[in-house]
Design an enzyme around this catalytic site. Structure first.
Site, PDB file in Angstrom:
ATOM      1  N   LEU A  22       0.826  -1.217   0.000  1.00  0.00           N
ATOM      2  CA  LEU A  22       0.000   0.000   0.000  1.00  0.00           C
ATOM      3  C   LEU A  22       0.852   1.256   0.000  1.00  0.00           C
ATOM      4  O   LEU A  22       0.674   2.148  -0.809  1.00  0.00           O
ATOM      5  CB  LEU A  22      -0.885   0.047   1.249  1.00  0.00           C
ATOM      6  CG  LEU A  22      -1.939  -1.023   1.431  1.00  0.00           C
ATOM      7  CD1 LEU A  22      -2.627  -0.833   2.765  1.00  0.00           C
ATOM      8  CD2 LEU A  22      -2.938  -0.948   0.290  1.00  0.00           C
ATOM      9  N   GLY A  25       6.922   4.104   3.350  1.00  0.00           N
ATOM     10  CA  GLY A  25       7.483   5.305   3.944  1.00  0.00           C
ATOM     11  C   GLY A  25       8.981   5.137   4.034  1.00  0.00           C
ATOM     12  O   GLY A  25       9.547   4.154   3.558  1.00  0.00           O
ATOM     13  N   GLU A  27      10.492   4.622   6.687  1.00  0.00           N
ATOM     14  CA  GLU A  27      10.782   3.684   7.766  1.00  0.00           C
ATOM     15  C   GLU A  27      10.060   2.350   7.623  1.00  0.00           C
ATOM     16  O   GLU A  27      10.537   1.339   8.097  1.00  0.00           O
ATOM     17  CB  GLU A  27      10.341   4.299   9.102  1.00  0.00           C
ATOM     18  CG  GLU A  27      10.974   5.623   9.425  1.00  0.00           C
ATOM     19  CD  GLU A  27      12.352   5.436  10.014  1.00  0.00           C
ATOM     20  OE1 GLU A  27      12.572   4.404  10.669  1.00  0.00           O
ATOM     21  OE2 GLU A  27      13.197   6.314   9.809  1.00  0.00           O
ATOM     22  N   LEU A  30       3.802  -0.763   4.196  1.00  0.00           N
ATOM     23  CA  LEU A  30       2.504  -1.267   4.596  1.00  0.00           C
ATOM     24  C   LEU A  30       1.843  -2.128   3.546  1.00  0.00           C
ATOM     25  O   LEU A  30       1.698  -1.705   2.409  1.00  0.00           O
ATOM     26  CB  LEU A  30       1.585  -0.127   4.981  1.00  0.00           C
ATOM     27  CG  LEU A  30       1.232  -0.420   6.423  1.00  0.00           C
ATOM     28  CD1 LEU A  30       1.699   0.610   7.326  1.00  0.00           C
ATOM     29  CD2 LEU A  30      -0.157  -0.891   6.552  1.00  0.00           C
ATOM     30  N   ASP A 166       3.341  11.804  16.417  1.00  0.00           N
ATOM     31  CA  ASP A 166       3.327  12.138  14.986  1.00  0.00           C
ATOM     32  C   ASP A 166       1.879  12.326  14.519  1.00  0.00           C
ATOM     33  O   ASP A 166       1.437  11.698  13.560  1.00  0.00           O
ATOM     34  CB  ASP A 166       4.011  11.006  14.202  1.00  0.00           C
ATOM     35  CG  ASP A 166       4.237  11.341  12.732  1.00  0.00           C
ATOM     36  OD1 ASP A 166       4.223  12.539  12.378  1.00  0.00           O
ATOM     37  OD2 ASP A 166       4.409  10.399  11.931  1.00  0.00           O
TER      38      ASP A 166
HETATM   39  N1  LIG Z   1      -4.525  -0.909  10.356  1.00  0.00           N
HETATM   40  C1  LIG Z   1      -4.624  -0.349   9.139  1.00  0.00           C
HETATM   41  N2  LIG Z   1      -5.699  -0.571   8.353  1.00  0.00           N
HETATM   42  C2  LIG Z   1      -5.789  -0.015   7.134  1.00  0.00           C
HETATM   43  N3  LIG Z   1      -4.854   0.806   6.588  1.00  0.00           N
HETATM   44  C3  LIG Z   1      -3.762   1.084   7.321  1.00  0.00           C
HETATM   45  C4  LIG Z   1      -3.582   0.526   8.628  1.00  0.00           C
HETATM   46  N4  LIG Z   1      -2.413   0.966   9.118  1.00  0.00           N
HETATM   47  C5  LIG Z   1      -1.893   1.762   8.162  1.00  0.00           C
HETATM   48  N5  LIG Z   1      -2.681   1.856   7.084  1.00  0.00           N
HETATM   49  C6  LIG Z   1      -2.429   2.627   5.848  1.00  0.00           C
HETATM   50  O1  LIG Z   1      -1.040   2.642   5.594  1.00  0.00           O
HETATM   51  C7  LIG Z   1      -0.490   3.971   5.647  1.00  0.00           C
HETATM   52  C8  LIG Z   1       0.884   3.960   6.312  1.00  0.00           C
HETATM   53  O2  LIG Z   1       0.812   3.397   7.609  1.00  0.00           O
HETATM   54  P1  LIG Z   1       1.598   4.045   8.829  1.00  0.00           P
HETATM   55  O3  LIG Z   1       1.184   5.457   8.984  1.00  0.00           O
HETATM   56  O4  LIG Z   1       1.448   3.136  10.008  1.00  0.00           O
HETATM   57  O5  LIG Z   1       3.096   3.922   8.291  1.00  0.00           O
HETATM   58  P2  LIG Z   1       4.265   4.990   8.077  1.00  0.00           P
HETATM   59  O6  LIG Z   1       3.763   6.382   8.160  1.00  0.00           O
HETATM   60  O7  LIG Z   1       5.008   4.580   6.872  1.00  0.00           O
HETATM   61  O8  LIG Z   1       5.089   4.576   9.341  1.00  0.00           O
HETATM   62  P3  LIG Z   1       6.224   5.267  10.242  1.00  0.00           P
HETATM   63  O9  LIG Z   1       5.869   6.730  10.321  1.00  0.00           O
HETATM   64  O10 LIG Z   1       6.099   4.549  11.553  1.00  0.00           O
HETATM   65  O11 LIG Z   1       7.521   4.998   9.580  1.00  0.00           O
HETATM   66  C9  LIG Z   1      -1.542   4.763   6.427  1.00  0.00           C
HETATM   67  O12 LIG Z   1      -1.513   6.132   6.099  1.00  0.00           O
HETATM   68  C10 LIG Z   1      -2.845   4.086   6.008  1.00  0.00           C
HETATM   69  O13 LIG Z   1      -3.283   4.571   4.749  1.00  0.00           O
HETATM   70 MG   LIG Z   2       2.015   7.370   8.958  1.00  0.00          MG
END
Ligand SMILES: Nc1ncnc2c1ncn2[C@@H]1O[C@H](COP(=O)(O)OP(=O)(O)OP(=O)(O)O)[C@@H](O)[C@H]1O
Ligand SMILES: [Mg+2]
Length: 266
Positions: A22, A25, A27, A30, A166
């Site tokens: 999906l 990032g 870090e 997803l 955040d």
């Molecule tokens: N439990 C969930 N169910 C559905 N979609 C999700 C879920 N968790 C995350 N997502 C989708 O994935 C995207 C990225 O997830 P998340 O914000 O946890 O990661 P990140 O910003 O890359 O992480 P980090 O900032 O810890 O490095 C979210 O913006 C959302 O669209």
């Molecule tokens: Mg995020």
């Protein structure tokens, strides 16, 4: 150049259907996958190892981040705060010849991130030009309701003793909305769900809480200029959500002042 994500850690190398990527990032990556049955969706968050870091240090940091995130989520579910439940995790990145890193499997939240909801709303408001009094009032009422909902959830988080670290509109989801509805004014009903606890910590200090709110306020200001004037309703929703909320709101004034001074100095 096409990007190739690092290989998936087992058992996700042979699940069917395969996980779909999906977002990636800096870090975390997803994926949408399933849990126990193919029709139960789940969100898989992978923290790939960083080849440029010393392997032992890298492992320790990755492990710390993912455990921190999982601990906060488990605690918040227990406290009744609206966050995805934890289904499974591998904090060691155990897998052999693994460069898949550590991972966390969570409940799938069917819905949209609040950023997308507001982007659609702002596009709708822009293209519908001058809305009449009644219609405008209806639109603004929806936004106020969502803002109060956000404030209530953040208050519940703080009441539970957790700081998000955040808070942006990408880390808030609105459950129950479908991505299909492209045109018109987006729905804003549904529960607000907090996600992404990668920078979360446990604290009950009002300074930390106020900074958490300030970060969200700044995020609204920079990403949703049209919705910014409704931010006071986030604070309104926050106000009644736990006993010390008014102290945090007072502290927010100081944090804002400091923020302003800092940006004046440059
Ligand atoms: N439990 C969930 N169910 C559905 N979609 C999700 C879920 N968790 C995350 N997502 C989708 O994935 C995207 C990225 O997830 P998340 O914000 O946890 O990661 P990140 O910003 O890359 O992480 P980090 O900032 O810890 O490095 C979210 O913006 C959302 O669209
Ligand atoms: Mg995020």
């Amino acid at each position: 150049m096409t990007y190739t994500p690092p290989p998936l850690p087992p058992p996700y190398t042979n699940t069917s259907p395969p996980p779909t990527l999906l977002t990636q990032g800096a870090e975390a990556h997803l994926y949408k996958t399933s849990y126990l049955t193919p029709t139960t969706p789940a969100a898989l968050k992978i923290r790939p190892s960083k080849p440029y870091r010393h392997p032992i240090l890298d492992k320790r940091l990755t492990r710390q981040r993912i455990l921190q995130e999982a601990r906060c989520l488990v605690k918040l579910v227990r406290e009744g705060v609206s966050v995805p439940a934890v289904l499974a995790l591998d904090y060691e990145g155990q897998s052999e010849n693994n460069n898949g890193g550590a991972w966390l499997l969570m409940e799938w939240i069917e819905g949209l991130v609040v950023r997308v909801v507001f982007e659609r709303w702002e596009a709708f408001m822009k293209c519908s030009g001058e809305l009449g009094g009644k219609e405008l009032e209806r639109e603004e009422k929806k936004v106020r309701g969502l803002m109060r909902g956000i404030g209530g959830v953040v208050g519940g988080l703080h009441r539970a003793g957790v700081i998000h670290g955040d808070l942006t509109t990408s880390n808030l989801m609105l459950r129950g909305l479908s991505s299909g509805e492209g045109e018109g004014s987006p729905g804003m009903e549904g529960d607000v769900v907090l996600i992404d606890f990668g920078l979360a910590s446990q604290s009950i200090s009002e300074e930390d809480r106020a900074v958490d709110l300030y970060v969200l306020e700044r995020a609204f200001g920079s990403t949703h200029p049209r919705a910014e004037k409704f931010f006071e309703h986030v604070l309104e929703g926050y106000q009644g959500s736990y006993k010390g909320a008014h102290i945090t709101l007072k502290r927010l004034q100081d944090v804002r002042m400091r923020g302003r001074k800092r940006s004046m100095i440059g």
